[in-house]
Design an enzyme around this catalytic site. Structure first.
Site, mmCIF file in Angstrom:
data_model
loop_
_atom_site.group_PDB
_atom_site.id
_atom_site.type_symbol
_atom_site.label_atom_id
_atom_site.label_comp_id
_atom_site.label_asym_id
_atom_site.label_seq_id
_atom_site.Cartn_x
_atom_site.Cartn_y
_atom_site.Cartn_z
ATOM 1 N N GLU A 30 -2.095 7.982 -3.933
ATOM 2 C CA GLU A 30 -2.418 7.609 -5.312
ATOM 3 C C GLU A 30 -3.878 7.942 -5.635
ATOM 4 O O GLU A 30 -4.705 7.966 -4.723
ATOM 5 C CB GLU A 30 -2.142 6.113 -5.537
ATOM 6 C CG GLU A 30 -2.996 5.178 -4.707
ATOM 7 C CD GLU A 30 -2.588 3.710 -4.880
ATOM 8 O OE1 GLU A 30 -1.403 3.371 -4.736
ATOM 9 O OE2 GLU A 30 -3.502 2.903 -5.153
ATOM 10 N N HIS A 81 -1.063 0.419 -9.630
ATOM 11 C CA HIS A 81 -1.825 -0.443 -8.708
ATOM 12 C C HIS A 81 -2.567 -1.556 -9.470
ATOM 13 O O HIS A 81 -3.804 -1.642 -9.430
ATOM 14 C CB HIS A 81 -2.814 0.406 -7.887
ATOM 15 C CG HIS A 81 -3.204 -0.246 -6.587
ATOM 16 N ND1 HIS A 81 -3.459 0.456 -5.433
ATOM 17 C CD2 HIS A 81 -3.380 -1.559 -6.265
ATOM 18 C CE1 HIS A 81 -3.789 -0.387 -4.463
ATOM 19 N NE2 HIS A 81 -3.737 -1.618 -4.951
ATOM 20 N N ARG A 106 0.854 -1.189 0.000
ATOM 21 C CA ARG A 106 0.000 0.000 0.000
ATOM 22 C C ARG A 106 0.885 1.232 0.000
ATOM 23 O O ARG A 106 1.982 1.215 0.589
ATOM 24 C CB ARG A 106 -0.843 0.072 1.273
ATOM 25 C CG ARG A 106 -2.160 -0.673 1.226
ATOM 26 C CD ARG A 106 -3.162 -0.029 0.264
ATOM 27 N NE ARG A 106 -4.418 -0.747 0.227
ATOM 28 C CZ ARG A 106 -4.700 -1.784 -0.557
ATOM 29 N NH1 ARG A 106 -3.800 -2.250 -1.399
ATOM 30 N NH2 ARG A 106 -5.904 -2.351 -0.531
HETATM 31 C C1 GLV Z 1 -5.444 -4.488 -3.810
HETATM 32 O O1 GLV Z 1 -4.631 -3.664 -3.563
HETATM 33 C C2 GLV Z 1 -6.192 -5.185 -2.812
HETATM 34 O O2 GLV Z 1 -6.053 -4.869 -1.622
HETATM 35 O O3 GLV Z 1 -6.955 -6.078 -3.174
#
Ligand code: GLV
Length: 328
Positions: free
Chosen positions: A269, A287, A240
């Site tokens: 982000e 991401h 994250r």
């Molecule tokens: C993606 O980042 C998730 O947490 O599924």
């Protein structure tokens, strides 16, 4: 009897919307407008449930404005967009989407590691810019992956998937640090050795971050931690944004205090720290670690299954605050 009302906060697969419509009165954001928190709150008013993604913040303020809300089903394994304490206090069930994305995300962690260590995107940009006029012995020389020491910070399901790929596929020496140590049998399966955080930082040739974000993990990797890493090391963040201090990382990359980084997640982000955009020794992706169609479909299905089970009076599959169910 009228159907429960749910909000689907972001665009998702049409077949998932169609399935939800069999059970619920659905308001969905299929045009994928970007909603502010105030807009999200307005849409949630009068709803019984929500289908959310990792960018949709559900906190005490939202909950106070939406007293009818009973469940939020996140189409993500991470759930730092939820204030779980506030949800529990308000009697709102939270669910996430674990397991179904583990292998896909571990694949991507490894892809990002390989692209970063072997300078794949940097060299591609060079070629596309028409700068490649001749071969040379040290052109885009990177770091080896096979036989290197792979450090993993956060050894949950995805961390274990990355460890197995490294140990079994590439003969890497795997070390890890985690809040709690794995069972001995899992350590054997992952061929992974538990070490303290400082040893992990100092010994890893490639360090992959896979820990969940919480205020306690904010800036787990900052200037001090980067200074402990080998100058030849690579750092990969698929966890994250906020776990890494992006400004400190950009400075470390610029000064070659570490060799390279691969980042799929960013502080704040979809904004990216401007200094990260100007250093060449970083691979940046938006991401996408869980982004394959079968996996994203499985994540969306699991979120839908949680909503359907809950309103059907059954046990949701992946509750985060199951105590809420007991008091219902
Ligand atoms: C993606 O980042 C998730 O947490 O599924």
């Amino acid at each position: 009897m009228s159907k429960p009302k749910i909000l689907v906060a972001r665009a998702v697969f049409p077949e998932i919307i169609a399935r939800l419509e069999q059970h619920f009165e659905v308001e969905s954001n299929q045009s994928d407008e970007t909603w502010s928190k105030a807009q999200l709150t307005e849409r949630l008013k009068g709803k019984d449930g929500a289908f959310t993604t990792g960018g949709d913040r559900i906190d005490g303020e939202v909950l106070a404005a939406c007293p009818g809300l009973k469940i939020c089903a996140n189409m993500a394994v991470g759930y730092n967009n939820f204030d779980i304490d506030a949800m529990t206090a308000a009697g709102v069930l939270a669910t996430n989407a674990p397991d179904v994305l583990t292998e896909t995300t571990a694949d991507f962690g490894f892809a990002l590691l390989m692209a970063t260590a072997r300078r794949v995107t940097e060299s591609e940009h060079y070629l596309r810019a028409g700068k490649w006029s001749k071969w040379s012995y040290d052109m885009f020389a990177g770091s080896d992956i096979h036989g290197a020491t792979l450090g993993i910070l956060g050894m949950g399901r995805i961390g274990q998937g990355i460890a197995k790929r490294g140990a079994h596929g590439f003969g890497m020496k795997v070390i890890y640090h985690n809040r709690s140590r794995l069972d001995a049998s899992l350590e054997v399966e992952c061929k992974a050795r538990y070490v303290g955080k400082e040893e992990l930082l100092k010994a890893a040739d490639h360090l992959v971050l896979v820990l969940p974000y919480s205020p306690a993990s904010h800036h787990t990797i900052g200037a001090a931690e980067l200074a402990m890493m080998k100058p030849t090391a690579t750092l990969i963040n698929i966890a994250r944004g906020g776990i890494v201090d992006d400004a400190a990382l950009a400075a470390a990359l610029k000064d070659k205090r570490i060799s390279a980084a691969g980042l799929d997640v960013f502080e704040g982000e979809p904004k990216v720290h401007p200094d990260l955009l100007t250093v060449p020794n970083v691979v940046l992706t938006p991401h996408i670690a869980s982004a394959t169609i079968p996996t994203r479909l499985a994540m969306a299905s699991l979120a839908a299954d949680n909503l359907i089970a809950f309103f059907g009076g059954k046990q949701p599959l992946t509750p985060l605050n199951p105590g809420v169910l007991a008091i219902k």
